[in-house]
Write a protein that holds these residues in place. Structure first.
Motif, PDB file in Angstrom:
ATOM      1  N   ASP A   1     -17.323  -0.546   1.007  1.00  0.00           N
ATOM      2  CA  ASP A   1     -16.713  -2.004   0.905  1.00  0.00           C
ATOM      3  C   ASP A   1     -15.229  -1.795   0.026  1.00  0.00           C
ATOM      4  O   ASP A   1     -15.219  -1.677  -1.191  1.00  0.00           O
ATOM      5  N   HIS A   2     -14.247  -2.000   0.859  1.00  0.00           N
ATOM      6  CA  HIS A   2     -12.707  -2.037   0.088  1.00  0.00           C
ATOM      7  C   HIS A   2     -12.414  -3.470   0.066  1.00  0.00           C
ATOM      8  O   HIS A   2     -12.472  -4.341   0.887  1.00  0.00           O
ATOM      9  N   ARG A   3     -11.829  -3.737  -1.273  1.00  0.00           N
ATOM     10  CA  ARG A   3     -11.290  -5.028  -1.679  1.00  0.00           C
ATOM     11  C   ARG A   3      -9.843  -4.885  -2.109  1.00  0.00           C
ATOM     12  O   ARG A   3      -9.580  -3.859  -2.905  1.00  0.00           O
TER      13      ARG A   3
ATOM     14  N   ARG B   1     -11.602   6.287  -0.687  1.00  0.00           N
ATOM     15  CA  ARG B   1     -10.726   5.501  -0.816  1.00  0.00           C
ATOM     16  C   ARG B   1      -9.444   4.847  -0.188  1.00  0.00           C
ATOM     17  O   ARG B   1      -8.809   4.175  -0.188  1.00  0.00           O
ATOM     18  N   SER B   2      -8.968   6.065   0.642  1.00  0.00           N
ATOM     19  CA  SER B   2      -7.829   5.675   1.559  1.00  0.00           C
ATOM     20  C   SER B   2      -8.073   5.664   2.786  1.00  0.00           C
ATOM     21  O   SER B   2      -9.595   5.986   3.408  1.00  0.00           O
TER      22      SER B   2
ATOM     23  N   GLU C   1     -19.486   1.644  -2.773  1.00  0.00           N
ATOM     24  CA  GLU C   1     -20.205   2.367  -1.835  1.00  0.00           C
ATOM     25  C   GLU C   1     -21.645   2.072  -1.956  1.00  0.00           C
ATOM     26  O   GLU C   1     -22.166   1.997  -3.077  1.00  0.00           O
TER      27      GLU C   1
ATOM     28  N   THR D   1      -6.842  -2.256  -5.824  1.00  0.00           N
ATOM     29  CA  THR D   1      -7.718  -2.031  -4.798  1.00  0.00           C
ATOM     30  C   THR D   1      -9.098  -1.511  -5.567  1.00  0.00           C
ATOM     31  O   THR D   1      -9.035  -1.305  -6.702  1.00  0.00           O
ATOM     32  N   ASN D   2     -10.395  -1.997  -4.950  1.00  0.00           N
ATOM     33  CA  ASN D   2     -11.487  -1.735  -5.469  1.00  0.00           C
ATOM     34  C   ASN D   2     -12.463  -1.278  -4.419  1.00  0.00           C
ATOM     35  O   ASN D   2     -12.402  -1.712  -3.095  1.00  0.00           O
ATOM     36  N   LEU D   3     -13.257   0.099  -4.365  1.00  0.00           N
ATOM     37  CA  LEU D   3     -13.926   0.406  -3.471  1.00  0.00           C
ATOM     38  C   LEU D   3     -15.388   0.417  -4.120  1.00  0.00           C
ATOM     39  O   LEU D   3     -15.810   0.814  -5.124  1.00  0.00           O
TER      40      LEU D   3
ATOM     41  N   GLY E   1     -10.045  -7.631   2.471  1.00  0.00           N
ATOM     42  CA  GLY E   1     -10.848  -6.156   2.450  1.00  0.00           C
ATOM     43  C   GLY E   1     -11.453  -6.359   3.476  1.00  0.00           C
ATOM     44  O   GLY E   1     -11.537  -6.867   4.729  1.00  0.00           O
TER      45      GLY E   1
ATOM     46  N   GLU F   1     -14.986  -3.902   5.443  1.00  0.00           N
ATOM     47  CA  GLU F   1     -16.418  -2.845   5.070  1.00  0.00           C
ATOM     48  C   GLU F   1     -16.407  -1.970   6.396  1.00  0.00           C
ATOM     49  O   GLU F   1     -16.270  -2.327   7.523  1.00  0.00           O
TER      50      GLU F   1
ATOM     51  N   SER G   1       0.701  -1.128  -0.065  1.00  0.00           N
ATOM     52  CA  SER G   1      -0.004   0.018  -0.022  1.00  0.00           C
ATOM     53  C   SER G   1       0.899   1.402  -0.029  1.00  0.00           C
ATOM     54  O   SER G   1       0.319   2.322  -0.485  1.00  0.00           O
TER      55      SER G   1
END
Length: 705
Positions: free
Chosen positions: A614-616, A704-705, A601, A597-599, A687, A689, A534
């Motif tokens: 939801d962060h992946r 996203r951060s 909402e 990464t993928n977000l 991930g 949530e 990251s």
């Protein structure tokens, strides 16, 4: 002559303990005890601390040391031992001056040739113009050009010779500046010896211990490791610099982190009073003289006078002027005037600006213009600690103005009446501050005057030559440290450690750093690969060190060698016994890491009043090495203190335990540990949530951060 040689013993430096600043040296001397029991052990350095001298018999049954003191001798150096470095510098100075003179003379000759030019004869006003033949101009120009060509060629040779001599002179001056201080700097050699009084007969071996300033050290390390092996070799080395005035040749070296100058006297515990504040009582420092003190020296006086010595140290006093090489001019110095007796036989010490004499007083009154005495306890010849400056014994006050002679042509001033004596102060005698510093008091020996021997007095000022030697020796404390080096007093903290070298070493007294191998330390080693994708998508190789010894590893530079190839020089932090630390080895280019990464909402709840973030996280690893490796991948999840904000994790990562690893982790740190085979790959999915109520959600912003 035979008795004089038997009375002088040579000594050999055997062991040195180097502290954070300063060193403690041990010398060994062997010989047969003479009939009078007095021997002179030579070879001591000029910068030693006279109060630190200790002597004991290590091999000799029934023989003991009854007295030990320091004496200084000066003798001319014979013609067979010239100072080669100094003579070389002087020769090169003369040669450089001669080469510079030749170059300057040649430059002046070039200027003379360059100034040659045709000058027409003076012409009168009525004379016609005359033509000059061109051949004469050309011949003069050819002559000047030919001479200048030869002179410039010679000038290049002279300048090259001058440059070579200047370089040799600079090298010789640098060698002279870095030369060992063990060699005498002048034509007079100053030697320091220890005069011992031995009680017994036979062959004995005596050990002398003394402290010297001008020695420092810092730890360094060399780490050797092979990939795939769970252990390594950590060699402790030390960079030692000393300018003590003697070369340490073939000595046993030990390194300590303690402070040699720290005082070890016990603190004074003040009493606590409940009630009205009272001033702290001032210690008097005075007690009744011991009964029979004068009778202790009856046998010494009955033995007769000692033979007179002609050494410069015996003739040198506090006011003697030193000569070249640290010696003193010959000739006796008159002894100080006898001290008056006061308070029932106690010596009254003079102080600057006070009165040298005092009349006997009864107990219960004290003279304010006379410093009061401090009685001695029979025992050691000197207590340890720092010496304080004090007035020399026998100091007399300045002559009063009434005794000054009258100037010529002027009438003499009328004599002034003597000042009335101050009234005696009631109470016991009050010593001065210098006399209350018990660690700086010296016990007078039997050779002192009757009013001084057997009693404690402030130490007399040291000679300026010894002070100059100590000043030069202490200059090594200002040496610039090697890279990543830390002074042992700073890295050891509140604990003291000692490291003994396994082999003897040679350290000259030149004031520069010398590397000494101390010992090999058993450490546990394992290679770990670490990445924080990251922050940076790079995998770093690290070595995890475990201190398996009962001594701390001090902070310092460590040279890391992996598979017989030098890798880098890193900074090793202080490692306590049983501690674990990580040392970075740099990026591992053969292991690649990629992070995506993928977000998403959304909202949830009966009225859609909860925002769901939801962060992946997807991480891919690839091992291009020919051996299996273990990679630690670190991620971080948010941490909240709001009870309404919930964070749900959906991954197989684990939270590191605080204190279980070689370092501390920030809150929210999560760890994946992946075993990658040779040439293998791995994919990690994780991930979390974040559920935020609508009343606490922020509108807009970066989510996203």
């Amino acid at each position: 002559m035979r008795a004089e040689r038997a009375r002088s013993w040579g000594s050999t430096l055997d062991a040195v303990v180097v502290y954070a600043q300063g060193a403690l040296c041990r010398r060994l001397a062997r010989g047969s005890v003479p009939p009078d029991g007095r021997v002179r052990v030579t070879g001591l350095p000029r910068s030693l601390d006279h109060g630190s001298l200790r002597a004991r018999v290590v091999d000799g049954s029934g023989v003991r040391v009854t007295e030990a003191r320091v004496e200084i001798e000066a003798e001319p150096i014979g013609p067979g031992t010239p100072d080669e470095l100094q003579r070389e510098v002087e020769r090169l100075h003369d040669e450089c001056a001669a080469a510079r003179g030749r170059r300057d003379r040649h430059l002046s000759r070039i200027e003379e040739i360059r100034a040659l030019h045709p000058v027409p004869p003076p012409r009168k006003r009525d004379d016609p113009h005359r033509s000059t033949p061109v051949d004469a101009w050309l011949e003069l120009a050819d002559f000047v050009d030919e001479r200048l060509t030869g002179l410039h060629t010679r000038l290049v040779e002279l300048e090259e010779a001058l440059r070579q001599v200047e370089h040799e002179l600079a090298v010789a001056e640098d060698r002279l500046a870095r030369a060992s201080t063990d060699t005498p700097p002048a034509h007079v050699r100053t030697t320091v010896c220890a005069v011992l009084s031995l009680d017994g007969t036979g062959d004995v071996e005596v050990e002398l211990e003394y402290g010297v300033p001008g020695a420092v050290w810092v730890p360094t390390y060399r780490l050797t490791h092979r990939q795939g092996d769970g252990s390594g070799r950590l060699v402790l080395r030390a960079s030692v610099a000393q300018r003590t005035g003697e070369d340490w040749s073939g000595v046993r070296i030990a390194l300590a982190t303690a402070d040699l100058r720290r005082r070890t006297d016990l603190p004074k515990l003040r009493s606590m009073r409940i009630g009205r504040r009272q001033p702290a009582p001032t210690p008097s420092g005075w007690r009744e003289p011991p009964v029979g003190l004068a009778d202790l020296f009856t046998g010494y006086d009955a033995a007769g006078p000692r033979p007179a010595t002609t050494t410069p140290s015996a003739a040198a006093g506090p006011g003697a002027a030193p000569v070249a090489g640290g010696g003193f001019p010959p000739g006796p110095v008159p002894p100080p005037p006898p001290l008056p007796q006061a308070y029932g036989g106690l010596p009254a010490l003079p102080v600057p600006g006070g009165t040298a004499g005092a009349s006997p007083e009864v107990f219960g009154g004290a003279r304010p213009d006379v410093a009061q005495p401090v009685m001695a306890r029979p025992g050691r010849a000197r207590t340890g600690g720092r010496p304080l400056p004090a007035a020399p014994a026998g100091m007399a006050p300045a002559a009063p103005a009434a005794m000054a002679p009258a100037a010529p042509g002027r009438a003499a001033p009328p004599p002034q009446p003597p000042a009335p004596a101050p009234a005696p102060v009631a109470g016991p005698p009050q010593p001065s501050g210098a006399e209350l510093d018990y660690a700086a008091l010296v016990l007078s020996g039997p050779d002192e005057q009757g009013g001084r021997r057997g009693r404690l007095f402030p130490d007399s000022p040291s000679d300026p030559v010894a002070a100059e030697y100590r000043r030069r020796a202490e200059a090594v404390a200002a040496l610039p440290l090697p890279g990543h080096a830390v002074r042992p007093r700073e890295s050891a903290g509140s604990f003291d450690h000692r490291f003994d070298a396994t082999a003897r070493a040679d350290i000259p007294s030149d004031g520069t750093w010398h590397t000494v191998t101390v010992t090999e330390i058993a450490v546990g080693l394992r290679t770990e690969y670490l990445c924080v994708p990251s922050v940076e998508q790079t995998v770093y190789a690290t070595l995890v060190l475990t201190n398996a010894t009962d001594q701390a590893l001090l902070a310092g530079p460590v040279e890391v060698t992996v598979d017989d190839d030098f890798l880098l020089t890193a900074a090793l932090p202080t490692l306590a016994p049983g501690g674990v630390r990580r040392v970075g080895l740099g990026p591992a280019e053969s292991i690649r890491v990629t992070r995506r990464t993928n977000l998403h909402e959304s909202t949830s709840g009966l009225r859609n009043n909860i925002t769901v973030l939801d962060h992946r996280v997807h991480v891919e690893l690839a091992n291009r090495l020919a051996r299996p490796v273990t990679v630690e991948v670190r991620e971080r999840v948010p941490v909240t203190s709001e009870p309404d904000v919930r964070i749900e994790e959906r991954a197989d990562w684990t939270a590191p335990e605080d204190g279980a690893g070689p370092e501390h982790h920030a809150p929210g740190t999560r760890v994946w540990r992946v075993d990658l085979p040779a040439g293998g790959t791995a994919a990690l999915d994780g991930g979390y949530e974040i559920r935020i109520p609508a009343g606490k959600a922020l509108v807009g912003g970066n989510r996203r951060s």
